[in-house]
Design an enzyme around this catalytic site. Structure first.
Site, PDB file in Angstrom:
ATOM      1  N   SER A   1     -52.460  46.372   7.105  1.00 57.11           N
ATOM      2  CA  SER A   1     -51.981  47.052   8.320  1.00 57.11           C
ATOM      3  C   SER A   1     -50.554  47.575   8.233  1.00 57.11           C
ATOM      4  O   SER A   1     -50.131  48.332   9.107  1.00 57.11           O
ATOM      5  CB  SER A   1     -52.092  46.118   9.519  1.00 57.11           C
ATOM      6  OG  SER A   1     -53.417  46.091   9.956  1.00 57.11           O
TER       7      SER A   1
ATOM      8  N   LYS B   1     -50.262  51.156   8.480  1.00 61.31           N
ATOM      9  CA  LYS B   1     -50.327  51.860   9.772  1.00 61.31           C
ATOM     10  C   LYS B   1     -48.999  52.539  10.092  1.00 61.31           C
ATOM     11  O   LYS B   1     -48.953  53.548  10.780  1.00 61.31           O
ATOM     12  CB  LYS B   1     -50.729  50.882  10.882  1.00 61.31           C
ATOM     13  CG  LYS B   1     -52.200  50.465  10.725  1.00 61.31           C
ATOM     14  CD  LYS B   1     -52.600  49.310  11.602  1.00 61.31           C
ATOM     15  CE  LYS B   1     -54.094  49.045  11.432  1.00 61.31           C
ATOM     16  NZ  LYS B   1     -54.548  47.731  11.821  1.00 61.31           N
TER      17      LYS B   1
ATOM     18  N   TYR C   1     -58.933  55.550   5.916  1.00 61.56           N
ATOM     19  CA  TYR C   1     -58.341  54.347   6.528  1.00 61.56           C
ATOM     20  C   TYR C   1     -58.493  53.142   5.585  1.00 61.56           C
ATOM     21  O   TYR C   1     -57.543  52.390   5.355  1.00 61.56           O
ATOM     22  CB  TYR C   1     -58.984  54.077   7.896  1.00 61.56           C
ATOM     23  CG  TYR C   1     -58.553  52.762   8.488  1.00 61.56           C
ATOM     24  CD1 TYR C   1     -57.295  52.606   9.068  1.00 61.56           C
ATOM     25  CD2 TYR C   1     -59.380  51.640   8.427  1.00 61.56           C
ATOM     26  CE1 TYR C   1     -56.875  51.386   9.581  1.00 61.56           C
ATOM     27  CE2 TYR C   1     -58.976  50.410   8.938  1.00 61.56           C
ATOM     28  CZ  TYR C   1     -57.726  50.285   9.510  1.00 61.56           C
ATOM     29  OH  TYR C   1     -57.321  49.067  10.001  1.00 61.56           O
TER      30      TYR C   1
ATOM     31  N   TYR D   1     -49.085  42.533  16.460  1.00 63.02           N
ATOM     32  CA  TYR D   1     -50.265  42.435  17.346  1.00 63.02           C
ATOM     33  C   TYR D   1     -49.947  41.637  18.596  1.00 63.02           C
ATOM     34  O   TYR D   1     -48.886  41.775  19.164  1.00 63.02           O
ATOM     35  CB  TYR D   1     -51.472  41.829  16.611  1.00 63.02           C
ATOM     36  CG  TYR D   1     -51.659  42.368  15.241  1.00 63.02           C
ATOM     37  CD1 TYR D   1     -51.954  43.710  15.047  1.00 63.02           C
ATOM     38  CD2 TYR D   1     -51.522  41.571  14.120  1.00 63.02           C
ATOM     39  CE1 TYR D   1     -52.117  44.230  13.783  1.00 63.02           C
ATOM     40  CE2 TYR D   1     -51.694  42.078  12.848  1.00 63.02           C
ATOM     41  CZ  TYR D   1     -51.989  43.413  12.697  1.00 63.02           C
ATOM     42  OH  TYR D   1     -52.139  43.909  11.460  1.00 63.02           O
TER      43      TYR D   1
ATOM     44  N   VAL E   1     -53.000  41.833   7.031  1.00 63.02           N
ATOM     45  CA  VAL E   1     -53.786  40.637   6.700  1.00 63.02           C
ATOM     46  C   VAL E   1     -53.790  40.313   5.202  1.00 63.02           C
ATOM     47  O   VAL E   1     -54.300  39.266   4.801  1.00 63.02           O
ATOM     48  CB  VAL E   1     -55.256  40.699   7.218  1.00 63.02           C
ATOM     49  CG1 VAL E   1     -55.320  40.608   8.722  1.00 63.02           C
ATOM     50  CG2 VAL E   1     -55.987  41.910   6.689  1.00 63.02           C
TER      51      VAL E   1
HETATM   52  N1  GLN Z   1     -57.894  46.525   6.723  1.00 63.83           N
HETATM   53  C1  GLN Z   1     -57.721  45.621   7.809  1.00 63.83           C
HETATM   54  C2  GLN Z   1     -58.720  45.897   8.923  1.00 63.83           C
HETATM   55  O1  GLN Z   1     -58.907  47.011   9.285  1.00 63.83           O
HETATM   56  C3  GLN Z   1     -56.327  45.714   8.318  1.00 63.83           C
HETATM   57  C4  GLN Z   1     -56.065  44.750   9.447  1.00 63.83           C
HETATM   58  C5  GLN Z   1     -54.759  44.043   9.341  1.00 63.83           C
HETATM   59  O2  GLN Z   1     -54.060  44.055   8.341  1.00 63.83           O
HETATM   60  N2  GLN Z   1     -54.442  43.350  10.391  1.00 63.83           N
HETATM   61  O3  GLN Z   1     -59.304  45.008   9.459  1.00 63.83           O
END
Ligand code: GLN
Length: 305
Positions: free
Chosen positions: A61, A64, A189, A241, A259
């Site tokens: 993430s 992002k 993505y 988050y 993650v």
């Molecule tokens: N690739 C992960 C997902 O879409 C990214 C989520 C994350 O890092 N929190 O679930």
């Protein structure tokens, strides 16, 4: 600085046993839960690392932030925030519920999965290959690392199992939030999530942001001051988050987690920080990484508040 970072890593290693590595993307479950590392990049370009700071991980993430910068460069602020909001959710990063019951016209923000997929859909390029190349080139530029690449195994692993993201994307297509081929948008993505780097790479992104969009070691401007400000603000309110409030109170640094175990942090006009520890808390944030960041923030008085 190096001694301080080393003692922070050693003193906080104990916390890694309180979490778990992500396993919903099968390939991520192979990582070593006890890894912990940190790298700090100053605005004078000086870099200090400790622990497992050179180990590679997928940024997940944290990407992002990269896709948000590219989408803003390609489309401008107005067009991006017509498709995605800028409000925190208080829900988990892959939550579906808001999209139907609270905000069917646009996902809440670009740091949750729905918002990130809508942001990725805005990345420019004539075809899929060009978009994927642009994403990689931009990441190589802001990390100063020409070797940055996608991790093919993690990419394929998420592409095969990412049905929740698929559900979010098809729902957004049906509501007109995203245009174009849904599978291609998802493919991009999943690719961006699989970008592989280490603590130094993400610390350098943080340093560029703390330097208002100018790469500290080359003097090159890569994003405007305004884009850099927007990104850091959204990192504060949404980057961790549904733990963003807690993180702001206790650590007080704009940050974005993934993650894969990384956290990219940017202390305005002071430094970029990258931490890595794949053992995650229940919100999906690196548990050891957050403790190390807290220690550093306390020690150097880094909170922006
Ligand atoms: N690739 C992960 C997902 O879409 C990214 C989520 C994350 O890092 N929190 O679930």
């Amino acid at each position: 600085m190096k001694n301080l970072l080393e003692s922070l890593v050693e003193n906080n290693r104990i916390h890694v046993s309180e979490g778990k590595v992500a396993s919903y993307i099968p390939e991520l479950s192979k990582t070593n839960p006890s890894d912990l590392g940190i790298c700090v990049v100053g605005l004078d370009g000086k870099e200090y690392g400790a622990g497992d700071f050179e180990k590679k991980f997928t940024i997940q993430s944290i990407s992002k932030v990269i896709s948000l910068m590219l989408a803003l460069l390609d489309n401008g602020k107005r067009n991006v925030f017509e498709k995605v909001g800028m409000e925190p959710t208080g829900d988990s990063f892959n939550s579906i519920v808001n999209l139907e019951v609270k905000s069917p016209d646009k996902p809440f923000n670009p740091m949750i999965n729905a918002g990130a997929i809508a942001t990725t859909a805005l990345i420019g390029g004539d075809n899929q290959e060009e978009k994927s190349e642009r994403l990689l080139e931009f990441t190589r530029k802001i990390t100063g690392n020409p070797e940055i690449n996608y991790n093919e195994q993690v990419y394929l692993s998420e592409k095969e199992t990412g049905n929740r993201n698929r559900a979010l994307a098809y729902f957004m297509k049906s509501n007109g939030i995203i245009d174009g081929n849904v599978e291609e948008i998802l493919d991009l993505y999943f690719r961006q999530c699989s970008i592989e780097g280490n603590c130094r790479d993400i610390a350098r992104i943080g340093a560029m942001l703390s330097n208002d969009g100018v790469i500290p070691w080359s003097g090159e401007r890569v994003v405007s001051r305004e884009v850099s400000r927007i990104v850091k603000t959204i990192m504060v309110t949404c980057g961790m988050y549904d733990a963003s409030g807690n993180f702001a109170v206790h650590i007080g640094i704009p940050a974005k987690s993934g993650v894969g175990g990384g956290i990219m942090a940017s202390v305005p006009r002071r430094m970029g920080i990258g931490v890595y520890g794949p053992s995650l808390d229940e919100k999906g944030n690196s548990i050891g990484g957050a403790h190390v960041l807290k220690g550093l923030s306390d020690e150097l008085d880094l909170s922006i508040f």
